[in-house]
Design an enzyme around this catalytic site. Structure first.
Site, PDB file in Angstrom:
ATOM      1  N   TYR B 154      32.530  19.952 -33.787  1.00  0.00           N
ATOM      2  CA  TYR B 154      32.679  19.677 -35.365  1.00  0.00           C
ATOM      3  C   TYR B 154      31.257  20.234 -35.985  1.00  0.00           C
ATOM      4  CZ  TYR B 154      32.457  16.384 -39.181  1.00  0.00           C
ATOM      5  OH  TYR B 154      32.377  16.055 -40.464  1.00  0.00           O
ATOM      6  N   LYS B 158      31.238  23.076 -39.152  1.00  0.00           N
ATOM      7  CA  LYS B 158      30.592  22.752 -40.550  1.00  0.00           C
ATOM      8  C   LYS B 158      29.704  23.613 -40.850  1.00  0.00           C
ATOM      9  CE  LYS B 158      33.651  19.227 -41.832  1.00  0.00           C
ATOM     10  NZ  LYS B 158      34.781  19.562 -43.031  1.00  0.00           N
TER      11      LYS B 158
END
Lengths: 112, 260
Positions: B154, B158
């Site tokens: 994750y 990002k």
């Protein structure tokens, strides 16, 4: 004349417009040499970016590239700042991709 | 009025942004996996990305005023899905829509996260995304991540997306397309709701500091974040380019005081 030889010659004119013309419109210039002195790497996409970045450098100080060797697609050279009295940055440039006589992708790494 | 396309527009931040744009009178093309979308597509799949771009081109032959790369899943999902959707799903869509955006000097907004810069960033995985541009290798690595380690995927997805925006924004704007990223913090969306109840991530997500909500224990609403997005999509933000705007109630400033 090879594009790498031209690179060294044009660089030493400290003329950002002429330097930009060595690159393709959608080029990538990745320079990790500044990491040797604790700075972030430089990533530039596009010849307009080449102009903007080097126009800033060439106006800020005199910069000299002293080519040590060119072997195929690899060029070893030192970037010196004669007015600043600091040691040169030792570079190893790799021409990753060239098309129609223009640099499409060029990477620079610190040389030990 | 303009024409905008938003991925992940069915719920959360994307839905709030789409609603606000529509209230301003703009036409919004909503891309999502679920019901009610103008274009139904699973952007974790390359073929769906390509089809979605083709459909947008057919719907807006004169060009796009803006594109919001918002689709994303949280660390509770499989690592390969996180990397395929959050990074490649966003980056590929932006690149493929670039000609359409150029026609109208459009604006791109990518939705990153304020967790991108927290400690523990897997820089090798970020390189796999941003330097190697190798979706299959990244996905294969992501698949090996389990439990709390899925946060790696994750965070890298990002961070990688914000890095890609910063690397390419100067090139894009010299061609007429302005691009920024937004880094939301704890926001009450489906992603957060799922995370709050998760056995692995629940405790850490619930204890994430949001200084602007210190007194009420809440987190940001999708509308809080969408208001910033509307500004970044508007001509009023013309001076902002290649920026990662933290819309997190002060979390990033609180946790990383010296880095800005």
């Amino acid at each position: 004349m090879s594009i790498l030889k031209k690179y060294g010659e044009v660089f030493n004119k400290n003329d950002a417009k002429a330097f930009m013309e060595l690159f393709a419109d959608d080029c990538v210039f990745y320079d990790a040499a500044p990491t040797a002195v604790g700075m972030d790497p430089i990533y530039i996409r596009g010849k307009a970016g080449i102009y903007m970045m080097f126009n800033m450098y060439f106006h800020a100080m005199k910069i000299e590239a002293t080519v040590k060797s060119i072997d195929g697609n690899v060029m070893e050279y030192d970037i010196g700042y004669p007015d600043l009295g600091m040691p040169p940055v030792l570079c190893r440039g790799e021409l990753i991709e060239e098309e129609d006589g223009k640099i499409v992708r060029y990477h620079v790494y610190p040389r030990t | 009025m303009g024409v905008y396309a938003i991925t992940g527009a069915r719920i959360g931040i994307g839905a709030a942004c789409a609603k606000m744009l529509e209230e301003q009178g703009h036409k919004v093309i909503k891309i999502s996996r679920g019901e009610g979308a103008d274009i139904r597509a699973d952007l974790s799949k390359k073929e769906d990305r390509q089809r979605a771009v083709k459909e947008i081109e057919e719907m807006t032959p004169d060009g796009l005023d803006g594109f919001v790369a918002n689709s994303g899943v949280g660390p509770t999902e499989p690592g390969d899905l996180i990397l395929r959707l959050n990074y490649f799903g966003a980056k590929d869509m932006i690149e493929d829509l670039f000609p359409l955006l150029q026609k109208k000097n459009g604006v791109v907004l990518a939705v990153s996260s304020n967790s991108a810069n927290l400690p523990g960033l897997n820089t090798e995985l970020v390189d796999m995304l941003c330097d190697d541009d190798d979706e299959e290798a990244a996905a294969a690595y992501g698949k090996t991540l389990e439990g709390a380690n899925k946060q790696e995927a994750y965070q890298a997805s990002k961070f990688g997306l914000a890095k890609w925006v910063r690397r390419n924004s100067a090139f894009y704007v010299t061609k007429g397309v302005r691009m920024n990223a937004i880094a939301p913090g704890a926001t009450w969306t489906n992603l957060m709701e799922v995370g709050f109840d998760d056995d692995v991530f629940g405790d850490s997500m619930q204890s994430f500091p949001v200084p602007s909500h210190y007194n009420d224990g809440k987190v940001l609403s999708p509308e809080d974040v969408a208001n910033t997005m509307i500004f970044l999509l508007s001509p009023e933000s013309v001076g902002i380019c290649g920026a990662v705007i933290y819309t997190d109630g002060g979390t990033d400033a609180f946790l990383r005081t010296e880095r800005f």
